[in-house]
Structures are given as C-alpha cells and as structure tokens.
Motif scaffolding. Structure first.
Motif, PDB file in Angstrom:
ATOM      1  N   THR A   1       0.850  -0.890   0.020  1.00  0.00           N
ATOM      2  CA  THR A   1       0.091   0.009   0.007  1.00  0.00           C
ATOM      3  C   THR A   1       0.802   1.364  -0.059  1.00  0.00           C
ATOM      4  O   THR A   1       1.974   1.311   0.492  1.00  0.00           O
ATOM      5  CB  THR A   1      -1.019  -0.019   1.137  1.00  0.00           C
ATOM      6  OG1 THR A   1      -0.051   0.233   2.454  1.00  0.00           O
ATOM      7  CG2 THR A   1      -1.780  -1.227   1.156  1.00  0.00           C
ATOM      8  N   GLY A   2       0.320   2.343  -0.476  1.00  0.00           N
ATOM      9  CA  GLY A   2       0.954   3.656  -0.487  1.00  0.00           C
ATOM     10  C   GLY A   2       2.341   3.382  -1.433  1.00  0.00           C
ATOM     11  O   GLY A   2       3.448   3.961  -1.089  1.00  0.00           O
ATOM     12  N   SER A   3       2.262   2.797  -2.555  1.00  0.00           N
ATOM     13  CA  SER A   3       3.640   2.285  -3.351  1.00  0.00           C
ATOM     14  C   SER A   3       3.861   3.237  -4.584  1.00  0.00           C
ATOM     15  O   SER A   3       4.439   2.538  -5.293  1.00  0.00           O
ATOM     16  CB  SER A   3       3.691   0.922  -3.555  1.00  0.00           C
ATOM     17  OG  SER A   3       2.522   0.572  -4.121  1.00  0.00           O
ATOM     18  N   SER A   4       3.340   4.446  -4.474  1.00  0.00           N
ATOM     19  CA  SER A   4       3.322   5.317  -5.681  1.00  0.00           C
ATOM     20  C   SER A   4       4.788   6.164  -5.548  1.00  0.00           C
ATOM     21  O   SER A   4       5.223   6.710  -6.335  1.00  0.00           O
ATOM     22  CB  SER A   4       2.230   6.280  -5.903  1.00  0.00           C
ATOM     23  OG  SER A   4       2.035   7.211  -4.778  1.00  0.00           O
ATOM     24  N   ALA A   5       5.207   5.911  -4.377  1.00  0.00           N
ATOM     25  CA  ALA A   5       6.691   6.829  -4.082  1.00  0.00           C
ATOM     26  C   ALA A   5       7.085   6.634  -2.883  1.00  0.00           C
ATOM     27  O   ALA A   5       6.576   5.617  -2.011  1.00  0.00           O
ATOM     28  CB  ALA A   5       6.286   8.485  -4.050  1.00  0.00           C
ATOM     29  N   GLY A   6       8.377   6.712  -2.462  1.00  0.00           N
ATOM     30  CA  GLY A   6       9.126   6.536  -1.212  1.00  0.00           C
ATOM     31  C   GLY A   6       9.180   5.082  -1.017  1.00  0.00           C
ATOM     32  O   GLY A   6       9.598   4.142  -1.767  1.00  0.00           O
ATOM     33  N   ILE A   7       9.040   4.763   0.515  1.00  0.00           N
ATOM     34  CA  ILE A   7       9.295   3.497   0.920  1.00  0.00           C
ATOM     35  C   ILE A   7       8.551   2.409   0.354  1.00  0.00           C
ATOM     36  O   ILE A   7       9.154   1.355  -0.046  1.00  0.00           O
ATOM     37  CB  ILE A   7       8.991   3.232   2.454  1.00  0.00           C
ATOM     38  CG1 ILE A   7       9.849   4.393   3.167  1.00  0.00           C
ATOM     39  CG2 ILE A   7       9.014   1.986   2.879  1.00  0.00           C
ATOM     40  CD1 ILE A   7       9.719   4.482   4.779  1.00  0.00           C
ATOM     41  N   GLY A   8       7.367   2.816  -0.010  1.00  0.00           N
ATOM     42  CA  GLY A   8       6.535   1.732  -0.630  1.00  0.00           C
ATOM     43  C   GLY A   8       6.742   1.528  -1.879  1.00  0.00           C
ATOM     44  O   GLY A   8       6.804   0.385  -2.367  1.00  0.00           O
ATOM     45  N   GLU A   9       7.120   2.647  -2.756  1.00  0.00           N
ATOM     46  CA  GLU A   9       7.648   2.149  -4.099  1.00  0.00           C
ATOM     47  C   GLU A   9       9.233   1.421  -4.381  1.00  0.00           C
ATOM     48  O   GLU A   9       9.338   0.393  -4.995  1.00  0.00           O
ATOM     49  CB  GLU A   9       8.004   3.693  -4.874  1.00  0.00           C
ATOM     50  CG  GLU A   9       8.432   3.368  -6.335  1.00  0.00           C
ATOM     51  CD  GLU A   9       8.801   4.862  -7.162  1.00  0.00           C
ATOM     52  OE1 GLU A   9       9.654   4.596  -7.873  1.00  0.00           O
ATOM     53  OE2 GLU A   9       8.774   5.758  -6.314  1.00  0.00           O
ATOM     54  N   GLU A  10       9.798   1.752  -3.353  1.00  0.00           N
ATOM     55  CA  GLU A  10      11.093   1.084  -3.298  1.00  0.00           C
ATOM     56  C   GLU A  10      11.152  -0.387  -2.835  1.00  0.00           C
ATOM     57  O   GLU A  10      11.490  -1.318  -3.381  1.00  0.00           O
ATOM     58  CB  GLU A  10      12.085   1.862  -2.160  1.00  0.00           C
ATOM     59  CG  GLU A  10      13.618   1.067  -2.258  1.00  0.00           C
ATOM     60  CD  GLU A  10      14.079   1.216  -3.712  1.00  0.00           C
ATOM     61  OE1 GLU A  10      15.135   0.688  -3.942  1.00  0.00           O
ATOM     62  OE2 GLU A  10      14.151   2.325  -4.441  1.00  0.00           O
ATOM     63  N   THR A  11      10.063  -0.757  -1.896  1.00  0.00           N
ATOM     64  CA  THR A  11       9.769  -1.887  -1.497  1.00  0.00           C
ATOM     65  C   THR A  11       8.871  -2.883  -2.621  1.00  0.00           C
ATOM     66  O   THR A  11       9.306  -3.896  -2.989  1.00  0.00           O
ATOM     67  CB  THR A  11       8.672  -1.980  -0.193  1.00  0.00           C
ATOM     68  OG1 THR A  11       9.579  -1.355   0.742  1.00  0.00           O
ATOM     69  CG2 THR A  11       8.477  -3.606   0.003  1.00  0.00           C
ATOM     70  N   ALA A  12       8.168  -1.952  -3.554  1.00  0.00           N
ATOM     71  CA  ALA A  12       7.580  -2.816  -4.600  1.00  0.00           C
ATOM     72  C   ALA A  12       8.737  -3.094  -5.651  1.00  0.00           C
ATOM     73  O   ALA A  12       8.505  -4.114  -6.447  1.00  0.00           O
ATOM     74  CB  ALA A  12       6.550  -1.844  -5.145  1.00  0.00           C
ATOM     75  N   ARG A  13       9.599  -2.323  -5.829  1.00  0.00           N
ATOM     76  CA  ARG A  13      10.636  -2.537  -6.975  1.00  0.00           C
ATOM     77  C   ARG A  13      11.268  -3.689  -6.559  1.00  0.00           C
ATOM     78  O   ARG A  13      11.833  -4.559  -7.331  1.00  0.00           O
ATOM     79  CB  ARG A  13      11.526  -1.315  -7.021  1.00  0.00           C
ATOM     80  CG  ARG A  13      10.671  -0.075  -7.977  1.00  0.00           C
ATOM     81  CD  ARG A  13      11.787   0.985  -8.593  1.00  0.00           C
ATOM     82  NE  ARG A  13      10.896   1.645  -8.801  1.00  0.00           N
ATOM     83  CZ  ARG A  13      10.321   1.965 -10.055  1.00  0.00           C
ATOM     84  NH1 ARG A  13      10.538   0.791 -10.758  1.00  0.00           N
ATOM     85  NH2 ARG A  13       9.659   2.941 -10.455  1.00  0.00           N
ATOM     86  N   ARG A  14      11.801  -3.745  -5.210  1.00  0.00           N
ATOM     87  CA  ARG A  14      12.618  -4.941  -4.728  1.00  0.00           C
ATOM     88  C   ARG A  14      11.943  -6.246  -4.765  1.00  0.00           C
ATOM     89  O   ARG A  14      12.455  -7.070  -5.124  1.00  0.00           O
ATOM     90  CB  ARG A  14      13.096  -4.427  -3.336  1.00  0.00           C
ATOM     91  CG  ARG A  14      13.930  -3.451  -2.863  1.00  0.00           C
ATOM     92  CD  ARG A  14      15.290  -3.410  -3.645  1.00  0.00           C
ATOM     93  NE  ARG A  14      16.108  -2.035  -3.396  1.00  0.00           N
ATOM     94  CZ  ARG A  14      16.915  -1.919  -2.686  1.00  0.00           C
ATOM     95  NH1 ARG A  14      17.327  -3.031  -1.680  1.00  0.00           N
ATOM     96  NH2 ARG A  14      17.678  -0.799  -2.301  1.00  0.00           N
ATOM     97  N   LEU A  15      10.770  -6.148  -4.425  1.00  0.00           N
ATOM     98  CA  LEU A  15       9.848  -7.431  -4.429  1.00  0.00           C
ATOM     99  C   LEU A  15       9.598  -7.952  -6.095  1.00  0.00           C
ATOM    100  O   LEU A  15       9.798  -9.055  -6.254  1.00  0.00           O
ATOM    101  CB  LEU A  15       8.505  -7.281  -3.886  1.00  0.00           C
ATOM    102  CG  LEU A  15       8.759  -7.309  -2.259  1.00  0.00           C
ATOM    103  CD1 LEU A  15       7.007  -6.682  -1.760  1.00  0.00           C
ATOM    104  CD2 LEU A  15       9.058  -8.458  -1.674  1.00  0.00           C
ATOM    105  N   SER A  16       9.493  -6.939  -6.824  1.00  0.00           N
ATOM    106  CA  SER A  16       9.196  -7.342  -8.288  1.00  0.00           C
ATOM    107  C   SER A  16      10.392  -7.662  -8.789  1.00  0.00           C
ATOM    108  O   SER A  16      10.439  -8.792  -9.549  1.00  0.00           O
ATOM    109  CB  SER A  16       8.812  -6.105  -9.092  1.00  0.00           C
ATOM    110  OG  SER A  16       8.598  -6.402 -10.384  1.00  0.00           O
ATOM    111  N   ALA A  17      11.630  -7.279  -8.579  1.00  0.00           N
ATOM    112  CA  ALA A  17      12.843  -7.681  -8.944  1.00  0.00           C
ATOM    113  C   ALA A  17      13.453  -9.136  -8.598  1.00  0.00           C
ATOM    114  O   ALA A  17      14.040  -9.846  -9.165  1.00  0.00           O
ATOM    115  CB  ALA A  17      14.119  -6.687  -8.796  1.00  0.00           C
TER     116      ALA A  17
END
Length: 251
Positions: free
Chosen positions: A18-34
């Motif tokens: 949640t809240g993944s359009s920027a900041g901690i959420g975005e970076e977490t989403a990128r790491r999980l996707s990778a």
C-alpha cells in the motif's frame, strides 16, 4: 541484477504494497518485483504515479487505486488482487498520512486532523489486514509487514496524533503475531527518511546527521531492505525492526 532482470527468490508470491506510488512503498515494490513477486501497487490519489510505478516494474504488476481509510475500498483492493492473481502471500502496510504540527500546539491538532490520522494509519491498516488474513492463511509463506516509525517508541514525530498511531501499529503488530500464526507479522520502524515529502526538512535532516551514530537520515532503500530481511527470515514474528541509524540510542 539490473532493473530489467527478474530473480526467482519470491517467484510465485503475490504482494500488496500500500502507498507504493513513491518513497518506501515504491522502493519496496521494486525490490519485491525484482525478486520475482507479482506486485499490486496502490495509492489513494496519485494515480498517474502509481500507474507509472506499476508499469516500470521488472516483473508482473497491476495498479489498484484504493483509499484504505474507506473500508469498502480496502476490501476491493484485496478482492482485485485475488481476482487477478488468485492468491496473496505478502501484505506490506505502508500507506499512511500525517501533517506537521508542533507537539506543544494543542489547538493546531484539530479534531479533523486527529481523526484523519487515525482513520488512515490505524483503522485503514486494521481493516485491510482483516480482509487480507483469510487469503494469507492459504499461503505457505504468509507475511504482514507494517511500516511504523520510531515515533511509535519515542515521544517524537510530525504530530502527537502521528506518534500515537504509530505506537498503536507497533502494538497491533505484536498482537497479530501472537494470535494469527503461522502468518508472520512484523514491523519496520524507520527514523527520519529522506523522501520527496521531507525534502525541505533541511534542519531536521541536519539534526539527525549530527546526532545519529550513522550520521544521516534513512533512505527508502534502507527501509525496503529491512522489509526484505523480515520476509526472508522464516522464524521471526512479532518484531519491531528499528531502522534509524542508532539515533534512538541517543534520545
């Protein structure tokens, strides 16, 4: 690993961040996707940013707009995830709201601000987690990670309401971990994080750099790495993982 490569560590896993359009959420989403997870990117209002993040992830992803402070929207977020991917393994409760109000400014912390802070940070997280748990029970590696704050363990933070909500989330983390195993429930509690929202907080960043044993503010990457560490450890539950460069040791 480049941004276009996808690993296999979390292959077959589905994550809501949640809240993944920027900041901690975005970076977490990128790491999980990778690392191979299918990621549901979410925001309450930043639709273009959220869609852009989702489209730019190296692995499979969808964007779902939902304001978790609205129960129906939170339920719809979980339902859309299940409709799209058929399962849920990781829930990263990162969405939150605050505004900066001096702790001594009693009148400045209006009822409306107080209510909104709790609606998003506590009630929204609680409702979304309740909707997610029945699906998480079907996973053989179910995890909930709440993004909280050192404001939940020390009398600091952008407002008194914010600090109270983060303390509630820390306690919620421990209670869920106790009662809902084998789902693992942990929290990442950062100190001050350098994001777009705190970009003009020069004095505060300088104060952290002058005080913390690791002399700088946290980054979204620091926090995302902590999330990954908790997802990877199969025997950790009920922990509040402080990511603050050691500053709470000097407070």
């Amino acid at each position: 690993m480049s941004e276009t490569e996808v690993g296999s560590e979390f292959e077959g896993r589905v994550a809501i961040v949640t809240g993944s359009s920027a900041g901690i959420g975005e970076e977490t989403a990128r790491r999980l996707s990778a690392l191979g997870a299918k990621v549901v990117v979410n925001s309450a209002s930043s639709v273009e940013l959220g869609e852009s993040v989702s489209a730019s992830l190296p692995g499979e992803s969808i964007y779902v707009r939902a304001d978790i402070a609205d129960q129906a929207q939170g339920e719809a977020l979980v339902d859309r995830t299940i409709d799209e991917y058929g399962r849920l393994d990781f829930l990263v409760n990162n969405a939150g709201w605050t505004t900066s109000i001096d702790h001594a400014d009693l009148d400045g912390l209006t009822d409306e601000i107080f209510q909104m802070t709790f609606d998003v940070n506590v009630f929204g997280t609680w409702w979304l987690t309740k909707y997610a748990i029945p699906h998480l029970r079907d996973s053989d590696d179910a995890n909930i990670v709440n993004i909280t704050s050192i404001a939940g363990i020390r009398p600091v933070g952008s407002s008194m309401a914010y600090s109270m909500t983060k303390a509630a989330l820390n306690q919620m983390t421990v209670l869920l971990a106790k009662s809902y195993g084998p789902i693992r429930v942990n929290a990442v509690a950062p100190g001050l994080v350098a994001t777009r929202w705190t970009a003009d907080w020069d004095a505060m960043h300088a104060a952290v750099a002058a005080t913390a044993p690791v002399p700088r503010s946290a980054t979204p990457a620091d926090c995302a790495e902590a999330v990954l560490a908790l997802l990877r450890n199969k025997y950790t539950s009920g922990e509040i993982f402080v990511v603050d460069g050691g500053i709470t040791q000097r407070m």
